[in-house]
Design an enzyme around this catalytic site. Sequence first.
Site, PDB file in Angstrom:
ATOM      1  N   ASN A 477       0.814  -1.205   0.000  1.00 39.46           N
ATOM      2  CA  ASN A 477       0.000   0.000   0.000  1.00 39.46           C
ATOM      3  C   ASN A 477       0.857   1.269   0.000  1.00 39.46           C
ATOM      4  O   ASN A 477       1.693   1.430   0.893  1.00 39.46           O
ATOM      5  CB  ASN A 477      -0.885  -0.017   1.248  1.00 39.46           C
ATOM      6  CG  ASN A 477      -1.736   1.235   1.377  1.00 39.46           C
ATOM      7  OD1 ASN A 477      -2.619   1.458   0.560  1.00 39.46           O
ATOM      8  ND2 ASN A 477      -1.456   2.041   2.382  1.00 39.46           N
ATOM      9  N   GLU A 478       0.628   2.128  -0.977  1.00 47.86           N
ATOM     10  CA  GLU A 478       1.211   3.480  -1.008  1.00 47.86           C
ATOM     11  C   GLU A 478       2.734   3.468  -0.917  1.00 47.86           C
ATOM     12  O   GLU A 478       3.342   4.404  -0.394  1.00 47.86           O
ATOM     13  CB  GLU A 478       0.611   4.353   0.114  1.00 47.86           C
ATOM     14  CG  GLU A 478      -0.878   4.600  -0.071  1.00 47.86           C
ATOM     15  CD  GLU A 478      -1.548   5.306   1.116  1.00 47.86           C
ATOM     16  OE1 GLU A 478      -1.136   5.058   2.255  1.00 47.86           O
ATOM     17  OE2 GLU A 478      -2.480   6.087   0.893  1.00 47.86           O
TER      18      GLU A 478
END
Length: 927
Positions: A477-478
């Site tokens: 994530n991210e």
Amino acid sequence: MRVLSKAFLLSCLTSLVSSQNIVSLVGSDWTLSNDALNISVPAELPSYAQLDLYADQVIGDPLYGRNNFNLRWIVWSNWTYTSAPIQGLSSNASSTWLLFNGLDTFTSISFCGEHVASTNNQFRQYWFDVSDILRSCGSQDKILSINFGSAANIANDIANEPGQETWPDGVNQLYQFVNRNFVRKEQSDFGWDWGPAFVPAGPWQPAWVVQLGQNEVQVRNSLVDIYRQGQLNNLPAPQGQPWVVNASLDYFGSLPQGASLTYKLTSRDNETTVSTGSLGDVNTTASTVTGSTTLPSDAVELWWPVGMGDQNLYYMTVDLVSAANQTLATVTKRVGFRTIILNGNPVSDEELALGIAPGNNWHFEVNGQPFFAKGSNFIPPDAFWTRVTPKRISDLFDTAIAGNQNMLRVWSSGAYAPDFMYDLADEKGLLLWSEFEFGCSLYPVYQEFLDNVREEAGYQVRRVNHHPSLTLWAGGNEMENLELATANETAPEEFPRLQAEYETLFLGVLLPAVYGNSRSISYQPSSTSNGWLYLNHSAPMPMIQRYNNKTEGAVYGESDYYNYNPSFLGNTSSYPVARFSNEFGFHSMPSLQSWRQQIAERDLQFNSTTILLRNQHNPPGNLNITNLANSSTGQYQMTEAIMQWLPIPNKTDSVANFSAWCHATQIFQAQFYTSQIEFYRRGAGLPNRNLGSLYWQLEDIWVAPTWAGVEYDGRWKMLHYAAKDRYEPIIIAPYYNRTTGNLTAWVSSDLWTSAQGTATFTWLDWAGNELTLPNTTKSVDFTVGGLNSTQVLQTFTTSLPDPNNTILKLSVSAQGSLPNSNQTQTFKHSNWFTPTGLNTAKLGDPGLELSYSEVSRNFTVTATQGVAAYVWLDYPSGAVAHFDDNGFWLGRGERREVGYTVVSDATSGRWVEGVTVQSIWNQTLAM
Ligand SMILES: *[C@@H]1O[C@H](CO)[C@@H](O)[C@H](O)[C@H]1NC(C)=O
Ligand SMILES: *[C@@H]1O[C@H](CO)[C@@H](O)[C@H](O)[C@H]1NC(C)=O
Ligand SMILES: *[C@@H]1O[C@H](CO)[C@@H](O)[C@H](O)[C@H]1NC(C)=O
Ligand SMILES: *[C@@H]1O[C@H](CO)[C@@H](O)[C@H](O)[C@H]1NC(C)=O
Ligand SMILES: *[C@@H]1O[C@H](CO)[C@@H](O)[C@H](O)[C@H]1NC(C)=O
Ligand SMILES: *[C@@H]1O[C@H](CO)[C@@H](O)[C@H](O)[C@H]1NC(C)=O
């Protein structure tokens, strides 16, 4: 007595051969103990220490009040699960094994008092040969004991090892317990900005003792991969080509020479055999047997996501057969035939000619057809996965689909989804973008860590690959837009090393876990990213990321957008322009009904300490309460949003006032998300060709201020209704520049073929009188292409006589066909625009009236005196239900019939008697 998830109990192992003996360890004859604390209580497997302590009333409800903080002594302790004497073991098996589908996380396992092994990864399957231990156990009790170390302590120990890696400040987002990135355990167990931190320990998946005879095997995991001949990961799939069906069994035991694989493919009702035969010359290793076959393209019907066609499913049964034609093992998986790819190809000349901006694509294609992904992000639905029942997931998926969603991004710092979750998604047609469990942090890359991840990833990819709802594997994530970007900014001298480490893990370990096991699924190392720069399947490293190597004027990849300055509401020039939006949001408070389930009556105040502590957005990971109400915190941001945009609730009764404030935060949240969904949907027809909108987040893990649209018990916030409305196939929406007064309206369609219709525009005042404004368009005929948008209005509000008493109602009615259907139908949608915030609007009492018909089971709402904004049907606690429509606007004299769906009801239907109606007007009333 707790209800164990049925699917856990049912996920039994397949066995066939006579001497094979499988003893399930699932059940309630376990003991949980901690000698130092002098605790010993009955326990279950699968379970978690907190749940067994709660069931035995050693502790109260972990989710209540401030127990998130009060129960930390459990986190810092070791917990031992001890079995009752295991019955039914044979003394003449040629081998005996322990098989664990999941231990969370650091264990030391002993059997008959002898150490068996230690484990350190929640997400791996473990199997151990205990033949010798069983032999020397003789007539003693066969007791299995699993000691779980404190993951929070061990994470700190690993981080403090001499020479251990460190990262520049600010790169790793750490919440309540630090050093999570050293531990292969659900990352949000250590705290997250929407949830509690319990760092739970326990045997969270089923376990077995498996005894085998000579020349017998146990299949512990299996893979079925279905793809089009010639298909390669991440590239458009050649439609019409034959299907390749690849099957692979992971086993332990001793496989006799010359074993082979046969298969049978049957229809979903098992009544028709579609195909049967051999899986060819198998490839056999000491742990896997792999074979494959092909099927003509027209032998099967395609599986489609919801709203795009039927969810055709088949059963694939694979037999492992000895040279003497004895069946050694059988595995059945339910499968679907579809291709789903993430198309990241450079924009072609043909696409440029259509007006698509240069750069690279970033969208999904199912069975060769691009589509608009509408959905949200799924977080762990419970802090303790063993409590997550198929019913809970089924209800959530139904809620997502009722909200017109076709895709969920199963966010990457929870746990890999159980099979039953994919099964439900397969049946309902919900696409599950899936991720490896890494997020919001950079990770170490020492060899043992990488090897551990390699095992985890291989197991998980193989376990779930056959599900047609599986849409994508993303690494974490991210990672690129946040973690690497922060490192680059704050410690440029360390950046090359950190980027190389990132590639070691996310391209060197995780990509091969996907490409080495599956041809059917696309991979990307990070959600969010600018996509790949090069993709070459025959290169040693098939994927090279683009990072920030962007060409001026070109568009790449996905966006992820948060802005807690509420003045950006509706300011489309602040919204990101990309090919897809995978996260955006703002938090809101849950309803009073939900709050009452988890906090005390005295804490029902917007800024009570308990609520401040349950708002995990922005307070750093400490309990310094004086810091919590300052300007950076979630409570402050929500308050600001209401002050800027909405009538300020000021009710005399403190609980009513609290409830009104909670409700107001939901209205702002709905406004903020709809303005962005409208923006991303319009992008389908703009040069950036945006083909996805997945907001943050679908549901709650407890009762707290969060980004969720669905509360912990399943109650819908206004957001879920509002998103349902903007995820209709054809919508009309206003786009407004507050500075220049430039107002446009667009129709967006996610149908695959063009639609024709009429857009109408009605100007009103709050009393509901129609305004006659000079030079205003009343209606426009239009055609909107498939996956496209078209402008239907352009005007200026600068000459409006009284902007605070002006409303524009926008409506559309269009003829078109749903995907894969040749039936024409009418699509309708309405939207309402005000040039100023509702805080300055000249609201009047719209005279709302509500009635209920027992016969049609419908509520009827009428606005008798004026325009009603954000009409809200509320219902009492004791039931979970959702209305067909809620949070809508009504013109004067307009009447809306609203049906409903009941999810659960402990009131014997009496909840309907407690349904109330209000609109924005009521927010300001004293009572
Ligand atoms: C706690 O568990 C860890 C890991 O299993 C182990 O190394 C340690 O010895 C245990 N401590 C106690 C007091 O049992
Ligand atoms: C079809 O057969 C498979 C394999 O025996 C079984 O798992 C499945 O439940 C059956 N389905 C139906 C609808 O009978
Ligand atoms: C077996 O392995 C060989 C060599 O790696 C490969 O060419 C072949 O495609 C494999 N066959 C199957 C059925 O996987
Ligand atoms: C095994 O079964 C196959 C197909 O039914 C048959 O052709 C073969 O002769 C059998 N082999 C033995 C050893 O029975
Ligand atoms: C790192 O920062 C430099 C300087 O601002 C920039 O040119 C480069 O694109 C950045 N690299 C990445 C991968 O973000
Ligand atoms: C940036 O991308 C271009 C192609 O668009 C490529 O030629 C160049 O090598 C890339 N630069 C880096 C630093 O990767």
